[in-house]
Structure formats: structure tokens, C-alpha cells
Design a protein around this motif. Structure first.
Motif, PDB file in Angstrom:
ATOM      1  N   VAL A  83     -29.568 -91.704 -25.571  1.00  0.00           N
ATOM      2  CA  VAL A  83     -28.195 -92.021 -25.178  1.00  0.00           C
ATOM      3  C   VAL A  83     -28.152 -93.328 -24.381  1.00  0.00           C
ATOM      4  CG1 VAL A  83     -26.208 -91.209 -23.821  1.00  0.00           C
ATOM      5  CG2 VAL A  83     -27.460 -89.620 -25.304  1.00  0.00           C
ATOM      6  N   SER A  84     -29.142 -93.551 -23.527  1.00  0.00           N
ATOM      7  CA  SER A  84     -29.194 -94.804 -22.777  1.00  0.00           C
ATOM      8  C   SER A  84     -29.372 -96.001 -23.713  1.00  0.00           C
ATOM      9  CB  SER A  84     -30.337 -94.754 -21.757  1.00  0.00           C
ATOM     10  OG  SER A  84     -30.350 -95.923 -20.971  1.00  0.00           O
ATOM     11  N   LEU A  85     -30.224 -95.855 -24.719  1.00  0.00           N
ATOM     12  CA  LEU A  85     -30.406 -96.946 -25.682  1.00  0.00           C
ATOM     13  C   LEU A  85     -29.138 -97.174 -26.514  1.00  0.00           C
ATOM     14  CD1 LEU A  85     -34.088 -96.283 -26.809  1.00  0.00           C
ATOM     15  CD2 LEU A  85     -33.236 -98.179 -25.381  1.00  0.00           C
ATOM     16  N   ALA A  86     -28.420 -96.100 -26.811  1.00  0.00           N
ATOM     17  CA  ALA A  86     -27.137 -96.256 -27.523  1.00  0.00           C
ATOM     18  C   ALA A  86     -26.146 -97.030 -26.651  1.00  0.00           C
ATOM     19  CB  ALA A  86     -26.578 -94.893 -27.908  1.00  0.00           C
ATOM     20  N   ARG A  87     -26.126 -96.749 -25.351  1.00  0.00           N
ATOM     21  CA  ARG A  87     -25.264 -97.510 -24.434  1.00  0.00           C
ATOM     22  C   ARG A  87     -25.709 -98.976 -24.374  1.00  0.00           C
ATOM     23  NH1 ARG A  87     -21.722 -96.423 -21.101  1.00  0.00           N
ATOM     24  NH2 ARG A  87     -22.534 -97.831 -19.503  1.00  0.00           N
ATOM     25  N   HIS A  88     -27.012 -99.181 -24.347  1.00  0.00           N
ATOM     26  CA  HIS A  88     -27.550-100.549 -24.327  1.00  0.00           C
ATOM     27  C   HIS A  88     -27.102-101.317 -25.577  1.00  0.00           C
ATOM     28  CE1 HIS A  88     -30.399-103.768 -23.419  1.00  0.00           C
ATOM     29  NE2 HIS A  88     -30.775-103.726 -24.679  1.00  0.00           N
ATOM     30  N   ALA A  89     -27.016-100.607 -26.696  1.00  0.00           N
ATOM     31  CA  ALA A  89     -26.607-101.229 -27.960  1.00  0.00           C
ATOM     32  C   ALA A  89     -25.092-101.416 -28.053  1.00  0.00           C
ATOM     33  CB  ALA A  89     -27.102-100.383 -29.132  1.00  0.00           C
ATOM     34  N   GLY A  90     -24.345-100.926 -27.061  1.00  0.00           N
ATOM     35  CA  GLY A  90     -22.900-101.159 -27.050  1.00  0.00           C
ATOM     36  C   GLY A  90     -22.035 -99.935 -27.243  1.00  0.00           C
ATOM     37  N   LEU A  91     -22.620 -98.786 -27.475  1.00  0.00           N
ATOM     38  CA  LEU A  91     -21.834 -97.552 -27.655  1.00  0.00           C
ATOM     39  C   LEU A  91     -21.492 -97.003 -26.272  1.00  0.00           C
ATOM     40  CD1 LEU A  91     -20.684 -95.536 -29.697  1.00  0.00           C
ATOM     41  CD2 LEU A  91     -22.858 -94.325 -29.579  1.00  0.00           C
ATOM     42  N   ARG A  92     -20.214 -97.125 -25.883  1.00  0.00           N
ATOM     43  CA  ARG A  92     -19.806 -96.743 -24.531  1.00  0.00           C
ATOM     44  C   ARG A  92     -18.520 -95.922 -24.552  1.00  0.00           C
ATOM     45  NH1 ARG A  92     -22.196-101.748 -23.737  1.00  0.00           N
ATOM     46  NH2 ARG A  92     -23.807-101.665 -22.158  1.00  0.00           N
ATOM     47  N   PRO A  93     -18.618 -94.656 -24.950  1.00  0.00           N
ATOM     48  CA  PRO A  93     -17.419 -93.813 -24.928  1.00  0.00           C
ATOM     49  C   PRO A  93     -17.014 -93.495 -23.486  1.00  0.00           C
ATOM     50  CG  PRO A  93     -19.347 -92.492 -25.447  1.00  0.00           C
ATOM     51  CD  PRO A  93     -19.798 -93.929 -25.399  1.00  0.00           C
ATOM     52  N   PRO A  94     -15.784 -92.985 -23.287  1.00  0.00           N
ATOM     53  CA  PRO A  94     -15.391 -92.562 -21.940  1.00  0.00           C
ATOM     54  C   PRO A  94     -16.325 -91.459 -21.437  1.00  0.00           C
ATOM     55  CG  PRO A  94     -13.720 -91.942 -23.581  1.00  0.00           C
ATOM     56  CD  PRO A  94     -14.764 -92.739 -24.292  1.00  0.00           C
ATOM     57  N   TRP A  95     -16.401 -91.278 -20.113  1.00  0.00           N
ATOM     58  CA  TRP A  95     -17.372 -90.362 -19.501  1.00  0.00           C
ATOM     59  C   TRP A  95     -17.310 -88.967 -20.094  1.00  0.00           C
ATOM     60  CZ3 TRP A  95     -16.115 -85.871 -17.121  1.00  0.00           C
ATOM     61  CH2 TRP A  95     -14.784 -85.702 -16.737  1.00  0.00           C
ATOM     62  N   TRP A  96     -16.102 -88.456 -20.315  1.00  0.00           N
ATOM     63  CA  TRP A  96     -15.979 -87.064 -20.791  1.00  0.00           C
ATOM     64  C   TRP A  96     -16.493 -86.936 -22.220  1.00  0.00           C
ATOM     65  CZ3 TRP A  96     -12.994 -86.304 -25.053  1.00  0.00           C
ATOM     66  CH2 TRP A  96     -12.075 -87.322 -25.377  1.00  0.00           C
ATOM     67  N   LEU A  97     -16.213 -87.931 -23.064  1.00  0.00           N
ATOM     68  CA  LEU A  97     -16.676 -87.885 -24.450  1.00  0.00           C
ATOM     69  C   LEU A  97     -18.183 -88.154 -24.514  1.00  0.00           C
ATOM     70  CD1 LEU A  97     -16.063 -87.552 -27.429  1.00  0.00           C
ATOM     71  CD2 LEU A  97     -15.399 -89.975 -27.493  1.00  0.00           C
ATOM     72  N   GLY A  98     -18.646 -89.090 -23.705  1.00  0.00           N
ATOM     73  CA  GLY A  98     -20.084 -89.357 -23.641  1.00  0.00           C
ATOM     74  C   GLY A  98     -20.851 -88.132 -23.171  1.00  0.00           C
ATOM     75  N   GLY A  99     -20.307 -87.433 -22.179  1.00  0.00           N
ATOM     76  CA  GLY A  99     -20.946 -86.212 -21.683  1.00  0.00           C
ATOM     77  C   GLY A  99     -20.961 -85.112 -22.727  1.00  0.00           C
ATOM     78  N   LEU A 100     -19.853 -84.940 -23.411  1.00  0.00           N
ATOM     79  CA  LEU A 100     -19.765 -83.928 -24.465  1.00  0.00           C
ATOM     80  C   LEU A 100     -20.731 -84.246 -25.608  1.00  0.00           C
ATOM     81  CD1 LEU A 100     -18.224 -81.411 -25.526  1.00  0.00           C
ATOM     82  CD2 LEU A 100     -16.603 -82.997 -26.567  1.00  0.00           C
ATOM     83  N   ALA A 101     -20.752 -85.508 -26.033  1.00  0.00           N
ATOM     84  CA  ALA A 101     -21.641 -85.913 -27.126  1.00  0.00           C
ATOM     85  C   ALA A 101     -23.108 -85.793 -26.719  1.00  0.00           C
ATOM     86  CB  ALA A 101     -21.326 -87.349 -27.550  1.00  0.00           C
ATOM     87  N   THR A 102     -23.431 -86.132 -25.478  1.00  0.00           N
ATOM     88  CA  THR A 102     -24.805 -86.021 -25.000  1.00  0.00           C
ATOM     89  C   THR A 102     -25.243 -84.563 -24.980  1.00  0.00           C
ATOM     90  OG1 THR A 102     -24.562 -88.039 -23.686  1.00  0.00           O
ATOM     91  CG2 THR A 102     -26.359 -86.548 -23.076  1.00  0.00           C
ATOM     92  N   GLY A 103     -24.378 -83.683 -24.496  1.00  0.00           N
ATOM     93  CA  GLY A 103     -24.689 -82.248 -24.496  1.00  0.00           C
ATOM     94  C   GLY A 103     -24.856 -81.708 -25.901  1.00  0.00           C
ATOM     95  N   ALA A 104     -23.979 -82.134 -26.815  1.00  0.00           N
ATOM     96  CA  ALA A 104     -24.075 -81.675 -28.201  1.00  0.00           C
ATOM     97  C   ALA A 104     -25.362 -82.168 -28.861  1.00  0.00           C
ATOM     98  CB  ALA A 104     -22.856 -82.151 -29.000  1.00  0.00           C
ATOM     99  N   LEU A 105     -25.756 -83.390 -28.547  1.00  0.00           N
ATOM    100  CA  LEU A 105     -27.005 -83.934 -29.095  1.00  0.00           C
ATOM    101  C   LEU A 105     -28.206 -83.127 -28.597  1.00  0.00           C
ATOM    102  CD1 LEU A 105     -28.503 -86.125 -30.705  1.00  0.00           C
ATOM    103  CD2 LEU A 105     -28.434 -87.550 -28.638  1.00  0.00           C
ATOM    104  N   ALA A 106     -28.244 -82.827 -27.310  1.00  0.00           N
ATOM    105  CA  ALA A 106     -29.351 -82.044 -26.758  1.00  0.00           C
ATOM    106  C   ALA A 106     -29.367 -80.629 -27.332  1.00  0.00           C
ATOM    107  CB  ALA A 106     -29.258 -82.000 -25.235  1.00  0.00           C
TER     108      ALA A 106
END
Length: 168
Positions: A83-106
Motif C-alpha cells: 500500500v505504501s508503494l502504491a501511494r508512492h506511485a500516486g494512488l492516494r484515495p481518501p483516508w476512509w477508502l484507503g483504510g477500507l481497501a487496505t483492510g480488504a487487501l489484507a
């Protein structure tokens, strides 16, 4: 990029700690045992690659339990890095969506191997089973993504250079 990897490791460790705390609290509140699925998954993977876990009886079960826990840490830290590398590459969803997507990925990285190996069948899970799995992973995602946002707050975005004269 190395900073992104380090931030991801740290954020994944934060999230993993939160996931473990939520899971242990659920076990304490409901009086439920710990899951044997991580140990069973490690056992099947190790056997499948021709490197069975050594030992017999209680010693082997303890090794599998330890390896199951370590595999959860690896998934948690690894997901943080992804997820950090995705942010580094420019993928920056809002905190709530990023948190939801990160949890779903894990959750996917944890549950998919168990399902594919026949250790667990999510299609047969009860609502309680789903909640017991989804809530800790959601908390993991929010904690991990939040930690990434905090860690990156003082860092310039990819490709952005701070001005020496204006500070921005």
C-alpha cells in the motif's frame, strides 16, 4: 522508494498490532479459542513445497502455531509495504477508502490461501464468522493507512521538490 518501503513496514506493524488486539479482545469477550487456520495453512504450504515442518506431537503443533503467527505478521507488514508503494506511485484515495481497501487487501491475502488450500471455506461461514474476520481486518486497514498518512505528512510527494526559499 526505500522510504516508502520503510514507512510501509512500520505502518503494517502498527496495523498488525491493532488487528491482534481486536482479535484477542474478541477471544476474551466471547471466550472463543484461537484459530488453527494459520497453522494449518502453513502446514499445507510447507508440505506442498517439499519442506514439511519437523517434529512430532506437541512440539510440531507449537512450531506450526508459531509459524502461523509469523505468517500473519508477514502478511500485515507486506500489505503495508504494498500500500505504501502504491501511494508512492500516486494512488492516494481518501483516508476512509484507503483504510477500507487496505483492510480488504489484507483479508484477501489471508483468506484466499486458506480457501484455495481447503483449510477454510468462506462460502460456509456464518455471519458471526464473517464479522470476526472482517472487523479486525477493517481495523488493521484503518490503522495501517492512517499510519502511512501520518508518516508521509512531512515528506514531499513523489516527484515533488521542496522549495528552499519558500519552504513549500
Amino acid at each position: 522508494m526505500m522510504r516508502s518501503v520503510v514507512r510501509g513496514c512500520a505502518a503494517g506493524a502498527v496495523g498488525t498490532t491493532v488487528l491482534n488486539a481486536v482479535t484477542f479482545a474478541d477471544m476474551a469477550l466471547r471466550g472463543r479459542p484461537s484459530s488453527q487456520a494459520p497453522a494449518q495453512t502453513v502446514d499445507k504450504i510447507a508440505g506442498g513445497v517439499g519442506c514439511p515442518v519437523p517434529g512430532a506431537g506437541e512440539a510440531r503443533e507449537n512450531r506450526l502455531s508459531g509459524l502461523g503467527g509469523l505468517s500473519g505478521i508477514a502478511v500485515g507488514v507486506g500489505t503495508g509495504v504494498v500500500v505504501s508503494l502504491a501511494r508512492h506511485a500516486g494512488l492516494r484515495p481518501p483516508w476512509w477508502l484507503g483504510g477500507l481497501a487496505t483492510g480488504a487487501l489484507a483479508m484477501t491475502a489471508t483468506d484466499l490461501p486458506m480457501a484455495r488450500l481447503g483449510v477454510s471455506d468462506p462460502a460456509g461461514w456464518s455471519v458471526t464468522d464473517w464479522v470476526s474476520d472482517a472487523v479486525p481486518h477493517l481495523m488493521y486497514g484503518l490503522a495501517t493507512y492512517g499510519a502511512l498518512l501520518v508518516a508521509a505528512r512531512d515528506q514531499p510527494d513523489a516527484g515533488q521538490v521542496k522549495s528552499r526559499t519558500t519552504g513549500g
